[in-house]
Design a protein around this motif. Structure first.
Motif, short mmCIF file in Angstrom:
data_model
loop_
_atom_site.label_atom_id
_atom_site.label_comp_id
_atom_site.label_asym_id
_atom_site.label_seq_id
_atom_site.Cartn_x
_atom_site.Cartn_y
_atom_site.Cartn_z
N ARG A 69 0.86 -1.17 0.00
CA ARG A 69 0.00 0.00 0.00
C ARG A 69 0.90 1.23 0.00
O ARG A 69 1.95 1.23 0.62
CB ARG A 69 -0.87 -0.01 1.27
CG ARG A 69 -1.88 1.09 1.33
CD ARG A 69 -3.00 0.72 2.34
NE ARG A 69 -4.15 1.56 2.19
CZ ARG A 69 -5.05 1.47 1.22
NH1 ARG A 69 -4.92 0.55 0.30
NH2 ARG A 69 -6.09 2.28 1.16
N ILE A 70 0.47 2.25 -0.72
CA ILE A 70 1.24 3.49 -0.73
C ILE A 70 0.36 4.65 -0.28
O ILE A 70 -0.87 4.56 -0.34
CB ILE A 70 1.85 3.80 -2.12
CG1 ILE A 70 0.75 3.90 -3.18
CG2 ILE A 70 2.91 2.77 -2.48
CD1 ILE A 70 1.23 4.48 -4.50
N TYR A 71 1.01 5.69 0.17
CA TYR A 71 0.34 6.91 0.62
C TYR A 71 0.86 8.03 -0.27
O TYR A 71 2.06 8.28 -0.31
CB TYR A 71 0.62 7.17 2.10
CG TYR A 71 0.14 5.99 2.92
CD1 TYR A 71 -1.17 5.94 3.38
CD2 TYR A 71 0.97 4.90 3.16
CE1 TYR A 71 -1.64 4.83 4.06
CE2 TYR A 71 0.51 3.78 3.84
CZ TYR A 71 -0.80 3.76 4.29
OH TYR A 71 -1.27 2.65 4.96
N ILE A 72 -0.07 8.66 -0.99
CA ILE A 72 0.32 9.64 -2.00
C ILE A 72 -0.58 10.86 -1.87
O ILE A 72 -1.71 10.74 -1.37
CB ILE A 72 0.24 8.97 -3.40
CG1 ILE A 72 0.93 9.80 -4.47
CG2 ILE A 72 -1.19 8.63 -3.78
CD1 ILE A 72 1.24 9.01 -5.75
N ASN A 73 -0.10 12.00 -2.30
CA ASN A 73 -0.86 13.23 -2.09
C ASN A 73 -2.24 13.16 -2.72
O ASN A 73 -2.40 12.71 -3.86
CB ASN A 73 -0.08 14.44 -2.62
CG ASN A 73 -0.59 15.70 -2.00
OD1 ASN A 73 -1.68 16.16 -2.31
ND2 ASN A 73 0.18 16.26 -1.08
N GLY A 74 -3.21 13.64 -1.97
CA GLY A 74 -4.61 13.62 -2.41
C GLY A 74 -5.07 14.95 -3.00
O GLY A 74 -6.27 15.17 -3.16
N GLY A 75 -4.12 15.84 -3.30
CA GLY A 75 -4.51 17.06 -3.98
C GLY A 75 -4.55 18.31 -3.12
O GLY A 75 -5.09 19.33 -3.53
N ARG A 76 -3.99 18.21 -1.91
CA ARG A 76 -3.88 19.40 -1.07
C ARG A 76 -2.82 19.15 -0.03
O ARG A 76 -2.52 18.01 0.31
CB ARG A 76 -5.25 19.72 -0.46
CG ARG A 76 -5.44 19.43 1.01
CD ARG A 76 -6.62 20.15 1.64
NE ARG A 76 -7.69 20.44 0.72
CZ ARG A 76 -8.73 19.65 0.49
NH1 ARG A 76 -8.85 18.52 1.13
NH2 ARG A 76 -9.66 20.01 -0.36
N ARG A 77 -2.24 20.23 0.47
CA ARG A 77 -1.22 20.10 1.51
C ARG A 77 -1.86 19.49 2.75
O ARG A 77 -2.97 19.88 3.12
CB ARG A 77 -0.64 21.47 1.84
CG ARG A 77 0.18 22.04 0.72
CD ARG A 77 0.60 23.45 1.02
NE ARG A 77 1.62 23.89 0.07
CZ ARG A 77 2.22 25.05 0.15
NH1 ARG A 77 1.94 25.90 1.12
NH2 ARG A 77 3.14 25.38 -0.75
N GLY A 78 -1.15 18.55 3.38
CA GLY A 78 -1.66 17.93 4.60
C GLY A 78 -2.74 16.89 4.35
O GLY A 78 -3.59 16.65 5.18
#
Length: 163
Positions: free
Chosen positions: A129-138
């Motif tokens: 599983r990866i964690y990647i930016n969802g389109g906003r800071r934080g």
């Protein structure tokens, strides 16, 4: 059960929903210049599993996206060789923002303003599983790494350098 924090839609989450991608949402306290060390600590996941979205350009200033482990740097030489092109360099923040439609620190490979070729460090695809930016800071989203190839048509490359 902890109260789930509501996160408003971003172009990235709209894109993921439109493509039927299952994802988990992970808001955290954004820190200027904190990078993936801050988000991995906040989420309690290895920094290696947090993926940075980097907007770069080739020698003709054509934009491209590179997805890299949070604890690694991109070897622009190896990337240029793999693509192939003469050279690759990071875009200046304002240029990256123009191409992606996202603020630097909140860039997601999903739902970008411009369609750009996407390259992913091959070893990312081997993670569970990866964690990647969802389109906003934080704000990160948790997804299966296969989504990068299936939905974004990302091309695997080997260009990671240990930080």
């Amino acid at each position: 059960m902890a109260k789930k924090e509501h996160v408003s839609e971003t172009p990235a989450t709209q894109f993921l929903r439109k493509h039927g991608v299952v994802f988990s949402e992970h808001p955290y306290e954004y820190e200027e210049h904190g990078g993936t060390a801050v988000s991995s600590r906040a989420l309690g996941v290895p920094e290696h599993d947090v993926v940075k979205t980097l907007v770069m350009q080739d020698e003709s200033a054509r934009p491209l996206i590179v997805l890299m482990h949070g604890d690694c740097k991109v070897s622009t030489k190896n990337l240029a060789r793999a693509i192939p092109c003469k050279s690759v360099e990071p875009c200046k923040p304002d240029v990256a923002q123009r191409h992606s439609g996202y603020m630097v620190g909140g860039t997601s490979p999903f739902g970008t303003r411009k369609a750009m070729p996407i390259f992913v460090e091959e070893s990312i695809l081997a993670l569970d599983r990866i964690y990647i930016n969802g389109g906003r800071r934080g704000y990160l989203v948790g997804i299966a790494p296969g989504v990068l190839v299936e939905v974004l048509k990302a091309r695997a490359v080997q260009c990671a350098l240990a930080e």
